[in-house]
Design a protein around this motif. Structure first.
Motif, PDB file in Angstrom:
ATOM      1  N   UNK A 220     -18.449 -13.942  58.695  1.00  0.00           N
ATOM      2  CA  UNK A 220     -18.853 -15.323  58.443  1.00  0.00           C
ATOM      3  C   UNK A 220     -20.001 -15.385  57.441  1.00  0.00           C
ATOM      4  N   UNK A 221     -20.778 -14.318  57.348  1.00  0.00           N
ATOM      5  CA  UNK A 221     -21.923 -14.265  56.435  1.00  0.00           C
ATOM      6  C   UNK A 221     -21.676 -13.291  55.272  1.00  0.00           C
ATOM      7  N   UNK A 222     -20.428 -12.949  55.029  1.00  0.00           N
ATOM      8  CA  UNK A 222     -20.073 -11.933  54.042  1.00  0.00           C
ATOM      9  C   UNK A 222     -20.586 -12.262  52.640  1.00  0.00           C
ATOM     10  N   UNK A 223     -20.483 -13.509  52.214  1.00  0.00           N
ATOM     11  CA  UNK A 223     -20.956 -13.867  50.874  1.00  0.00           C
ATOM     12  C   UNK A 223     -22.461 -13.667  50.739  1.00  0.00           C
ATOM     13  N   UNK A 224     -23.203 -13.985  51.778  1.00  0.00           N
ATOM     14  CA  UNK A 224     -24.650 -13.785  51.750  1.00  0.00           C
ATOM     15  C   UNK A 224     -24.971 -12.300  51.663  1.00  0.00           C
ATOM     16  N   UNK A 225     -24.316 -11.475  52.480  1.00  0.00           N
ATOM     17  CA  UNK A 225     -24.573 -10.032  52.469  1.00  0.00           C
ATOM     18  C   UNK A 225     -24.220  -9.414  51.114  1.00  0.00           C
ATOM     19  N   UNK A 226     -23.177  -9.924  50.479  1.00  0.00           N
ATOM     20  CA  UNK A 226     -22.724  -9.371  49.197  1.00  0.00           C
ATOM     21  C   UNK A 226     -23.523  -9.917  48.020  1.00  0.00           C
ATOM     22  N   UNK A 227     -24.475 -10.808  48.290  1.00  0.00           N
ATOM     23  CA  UNK A 227     -25.287 -11.365  47.213  1.00  0.00           C
ATOM     24  C   UNK A 227     -24.574 -12.431  46.409  1.00  0.00           C
ATOM     25  N   UNK A 228     -23.490 -12.984  46.936  1.00  0.00           N
ATOM     26  CA  UNK A 228     -22.698 -13.980  46.203  1.00  0.00           C
ATOM     27  C   UNK A 228     -23.147 -15.408  46.455  1.00  0.00           C
TER      28      UNK A 228
END
Length: 112
Positions: free
Chosen positions: A98-106
């Motif tokens: 659910x937080x993948x974009x945040x973790x990937x810096x996107x």
């Protein structure tokens, strides 16, 4: 002997240096670093929006490509059929994805 593991790829995790906004100009910058060694701390950091989403921090530079990695949720294959292990793995995977974009810096960084 082969490994008996069940795993799920979460996605990419990117890192960049953050700093506190409240450091006075005449003081050296205060850098923030965190290593999570207890599962509860990871949940606390995620829920708190650690890093880019934290109101008192700002991005201090570009991504550090050497630190980018791809985390996995891994369980023992024999145990993953147990209800409590399956439930934990499912919930952890759902939370992290659910937080993948945040973790990937996107996700856009708000440095106002």
């Amino acid at each position: 002997m082969g490994l008996n593991l069940a795993s799920r790829l979460i996605g990419d995790v990117a890192y960049a240096a953050d700093r506190t906004r409240s450091t006075p100009a005449y003081l050296p910058e205060r850098w923030i670093a965190a290593t999570v060694t207890r599962p509860r701390w990871l949940l606390d950091l995620v829920q708190a929006g650690a890093g880019d989403a934290e109101p008192d921090t700002e991005r201090a530079g570009d991504e550090i490509p050497e630190l980018r990695h791809r985390p996995w949720v891994v369980t023992n294959n024999d145990d993953c059929v147990r209800h409590e292990i399956r439930t934990l793995a499912d919930r952890l995977t759902k939370l992290l994805k659910a937080h993948q974009d945040l973790y990937a810096g996107k996700r856009p960084v708000k440095n106002s």
